[in-house]
Design a protein around this motif. Structure first.
Motif, PDB file in Angstrom:
ATOM      1  N   GLY A  30       0.779  -1.204   0.134  1.00 23.96           N
ATOM      2  CA  GLY A  30      -0.017  -0.029  -0.082  1.00 23.96           C
ATOM      3  C   GLY A  30       0.902   1.245   0.050  1.00 23.96           C
ATOM      4  N   HIS A  31       1.902   1.086  -0.227  1.00 25.54           N
ATOM      5  CA  HIS A  31       3.214   2.437  -0.106  1.00 25.54           C
ATOM      6  C   HIS A  31       4.084   2.303  -1.244  1.00 25.54           C
ATOM      7  N   ARG A  32       4.591   3.411  -1.689  1.00 25.99           N
ATOM      8  CA  ARG A  32       5.861   3.697  -2.712  1.00 25.99           C
ATOM      9  C   ARG A  32       6.871   3.784  -1.872  1.00 25.99           C
ATOM     10  N   VAL A  33       7.861   3.411  -2.319  1.00 30.22           N
ATOM     11  CA  VAL A  33       9.230   3.556  -1.469  1.00 30.22           C
ATOM     12  C   VAL A  33      10.259   4.082  -2.831  1.00 30.22           C
ATOM     13  N   GLU A  34      10.698   5.302  -2.327  1.00 31.71           N
ATOM     14  CA  GLU A  34      11.437   6.010  -3.307  1.00 31.71           C
ATOM     15  C   GLU A  34      12.840   6.524  -2.859  1.00 31.71           C
ATOM     16  N   LEU A  35      13.846   6.608  -3.578  1.00 30.65           N
ATOM     17  CA  LEU A  35      14.985   7.086  -3.195  1.00 30.65           C
ATOM     18  C   LEU A  35      15.228   8.610  -3.776  1.00 30.65           C
ATOM     19  N   ILE A  36      15.304   9.191  -3.151  1.00 35.68           N
ATOM     20  CA  ILE A  36      15.317  10.890  -3.875  1.00 35.68           C
ATOM     21  C   ILE A  36      15.962  11.640  -2.798  1.00 35.68           C
ATOM     22  N   TRP A  70       4.497   2.471 -27.988  1.00 37.36           N
ATOM     23  CA  TRP A  70       5.002   2.549 -26.793  1.00 37.36           C
ATOM     24  C   TRP A  70       4.401   1.859 -25.449  1.00 37.36           C
ATOM     25  N   ARG A  71       5.043   1.915 -24.352  1.00 36.76           N
ATOM     26  CA  ARG A  71       4.602   1.241 -23.256  1.00 36.76           C
ATOM     27  C   ARG A  71       4.010   2.344 -22.125  1.00 36.76           C
ATOM     28  N   PHE A  72       3.046   2.007 -21.500  1.00 40.47           N
ATOM     29  CA  PHE A  72       2.643   2.992 -20.155  1.00 40.47           C
ATOM     30  C   PHE A  72       3.171   1.985 -19.012  1.00 40.47           C
ATOM     31  N   HIS A  73       3.587   2.625 -18.065  1.00 45.76           N
ATOM     32  CA  HIS A  73       4.038   2.131 -16.785  1.00 45.76           C
ATOM     33  C   HIS A  73       3.598   2.820 -15.604  1.00 45.76           C
ATOM     34  N   THR A  74       3.015   2.269 -14.608  1.00 40.74           N
ATOM     35  CA  THR A  74       2.099   2.969 -13.428  1.00 40.74           C
ATOM     36  C   THR A  74       2.817   2.550 -12.324  1.00 40.74           C
ATOM     37  N   ASN A  75       3.567   1.445 -12.233  1.00 34.29           N
ATOM     38  CA  ASN A  75       4.136   0.895 -10.886  1.00 34.29           C
ATOM     39  C   ASN A  75       5.944   0.510 -11.069  1.00 34.29           C
ATOM     40  N   LEU A  76       6.372   1.155 -12.267  1.00 35.82           N
ATOM     41  CA  LEU A  76       7.866   0.731 -12.423  1.00 35.82           C
ATOM     42  C   LEU A  76       8.446   1.862 -11.927  1.00 35.82           C
ATOM     43  N   THR A  77       9.891   1.561 -11.490  1.00 36.10           N
ATOM     44  CA  THR A  77      10.753   2.583 -10.907  1.00 36.10           C
ATOM     45  C   THR A  77      11.698   3.134 -12.191  1.00 36.10           C
ATOM     46  N   VAL A  78      11.956   4.534 -11.982  1.00 32.52           N
ATOM     47  CA  VAL A  78      12.764   5.120 -13.128  1.00 32.52           C
ATOM     48  C   VAL A  78      14.067   5.220 -12.302  1.00 32.52           C
ATOM     49  N   HIS A  79      15.225   4.971 -12.870  1.00 32.89           N
ATOM     50  CA  HIS A  79      16.533   4.908 -12.219  1.00 32.89           C
ATOM     51  C   HIS A  79      17.325   6.154 -12.859  1.00 32.89           C
ATOM     52  N   ILE A  80      17.678   7.034 -12.113  1.00 31.72           N
ATOM     53  CA  ILE A  80      18.307   8.267 -12.538  1.00 31.72           C
ATOM     54  C   ILE A  80      19.990   7.841 -12.212  1.00 31.72           C
ATOM     55  N   ALA A  81      20.599   7.418 -13.459  1.00 30.77           N
ATOM     56  CA  ALA A  81      21.903   7.028 -13.279  1.00 30.77           C
ATOM     57  C   ALA A  81      22.796   7.918 -12.661  1.00 30.77           C
ATOM     58  N   THR A  82      22.896   9.209 -13.085  1.00 31.97           N
ATOM     59  CA  THR A  82      23.770   9.936 -12.625  1.00 31.97           C
ATOM     60  C   THR A  82      23.717  10.411 -11.124  1.00 31.97           C
ATOM     61  N   THR A  83      22.612  10.090 -10.409  1.00 27.81           N
ATOM     62  CA  THR A  83      22.428  10.337  -9.020  1.00 27.81           C
ATOM     63  C   THR A  83      22.047   9.280  -8.144  1.00 27.81           C
ATOM     64  N   ARG A  84      21.773   8.101  -9.047  1.00 27.29           N
ATOM     65  CA  ARG A  84      21.296   6.729  -8.366  1.00 27.29           C
ATOM     66  C   ARG A  84      20.100   6.705  -7.905  1.00 27.29           C
ATOM     67  N   GLU A  85      19.162   8.089  -8.003  1.00 31.65           N
ATOM     68  CA  GLU A  85      18.081   8.155  -7.337  1.00 31.65           C
ATOM     69  C   GLU A  85      17.068   7.002  -8.175  1.00 31.65           C
ATOM     70  N   ARG A  86      15.952   6.506  -7.197  1.00 28.36           N
ATOM     71  CA  ARG A  86      14.996   5.774  -7.878  1.00 28.36           C
ATOM     72  C   ARG A  86      13.665   6.230  -7.561  1.00 28.36           C
ATOM     73  N   LEU A  87      12.789   6.746  -8.547  1.00 26.02           N
ATOM     74  CA  LEU A  87      11.423   7.340  -8.502  1.00 26.02           C
ATOM     75  C   LEU A  87      10.619   6.528  -9.257  1.00 26.02           C
ATOM     76  N   ILE A  88       9.315   6.580  -8.540  1.00 25.98           N
ATOM     77  CA  ILE A  88       8.068   5.892  -9.254  1.00 25.98           C
ATOM     78  C   ILE A  88       7.161   6.879  -9.535  1.00 25.98           C
ATOM     79  N   PRO A  89       7.094   7.144 -10.953  1.00 23.69           N
ATOM     80  CA  PRO A  89       6.185   8.070 -11.306  1.00 23.69           C
ATOM     81  C   PRO A  89       4.860   7.453 -11.385  1.00 23.69           C
ATOM     82  N   ASP A  90       3.892   8.564 -11.454  1.00 23.31           N
ATOM     83  CA  ASP A  90       2.622   7.830 -11.211  1.00 23.31           C
ATOM     84  C   ASP A  90       2.235   7.325 -12.741  1.00 23.31           C
ATOM     85  N   LEU A  91       2.836   7.699 -13.834  1.00 24.72           N
ATOM     86  CA  LEU A  91       2.690   7.363 -15.101  1.00 24.72           C
ATOM     87  C   LEU A  91       3.872   7.717 -15.720  1.00 24.72           C
ATOM     88  N   MET A  92       4.672   6.531 -16.526  1.00 25.00           N
ATOM     89  CA  MET A  92       5.773   6.615 -17.255  1.00 25.00           C
ATOM     90  C   MET A  92       5.458   6.251 -18.580  1.00 25.00           C
TER      91      MET A  92
END
Length: 194
Positions: A30-36, A70-92
């Motif tokens: 029931g939660h999203r966990v992101e590294l920001i 294209w593909r819609f993703h609603t629960n997939l993480t986007v990896h920001i390689a330069t900072t190693r952050e992991r974000l879960i957008p509502d839509l990607m």
């Protein structure tokens, strides 16, 4: 010859590696966990109005998505390689062959658009931290649906450079936001901010 890491750089690297390890093990139903911004951010699942805005956005984009394959993703993480952050957008939105990073992540370099719907618990991340992170990841378009702003707005960030986006187009009820090529469509802000 490479210079040895200074004490603070080695400490920061170690701390980030620890956070990545913890992030990789957390699964909170029931939660999203992101590294920001060097922090683990835990957010509750979306509300009904939040989910409805994404559904409306998907409906508006479905034809162009099908046209391009294209593909819609609603629960997939986007990896920001330069900072190693992991974000879960509502839509990607990404091409079918977008480069992945493990089974649950796409590299930001392959993503075409990310969208976020602001909620009371995500205001700072969606309005400040995520535009910076998505721009650093060179994601061409960031669409921010802010139903809790006064007045409610839809903002399109484009042309990423460094720590931000060079162009910011904002619309309120009764106005439209134009997604550039390869989308080349206009979105009715009122339908998204409900």
């Amino acid at each position: 010859m490479a210079m040895p890491e200074t004490g603070w750089a080695a400490s920061a690297e170690s701390e980030l590696a620890d956070l990545e390890q913890i992030w990789g093990t957390l699964d909170i139903p029931g939660h999203r966990v992101e590294l920001i911004d060097g922090q683990l951010v835990v957010s509750p699942s979306a509300s009904l109005s939040h989910s409805s805005a994404i559904d409306t956005l998907i409906e508006a984009l479905i034809d162009v998505k099908r046209e391009h394959g294209w593909r819609f993703h609603t629960n997939l993480t986007v990896h920001i390689a330069t900072t190693r952050e992991r974000l879960i957008p509502d839509l990607m939105i990404a091409p079918k062959d977008a480069p992945g990073y493990g089974d649950n992540e796409l590299l930001a370099s392959g993503v075409l658009l990310v969208a976020e719907v602001v909620s009371p618990s995500s205001r700072r991340q969606d309005r400040v931290a995520k535009p910076r992170a998505y721009a650093q990841g060179q994601i061409p378009l960031y669409l921010l649906i802010d139903q809790i702003a006064e007045p409610a707005t839809v903002t399109l960030f484009s042309n990423p450079a460094g720590d931000g986006y060079q162009v910011c187009q904002q619309a309120q009820a009764g106005e439209h936001v134009r997604l550039p090529v390869p989308f080349d469509i206009s979105l009715d802000a009122e339908t998204l901010i409900g």
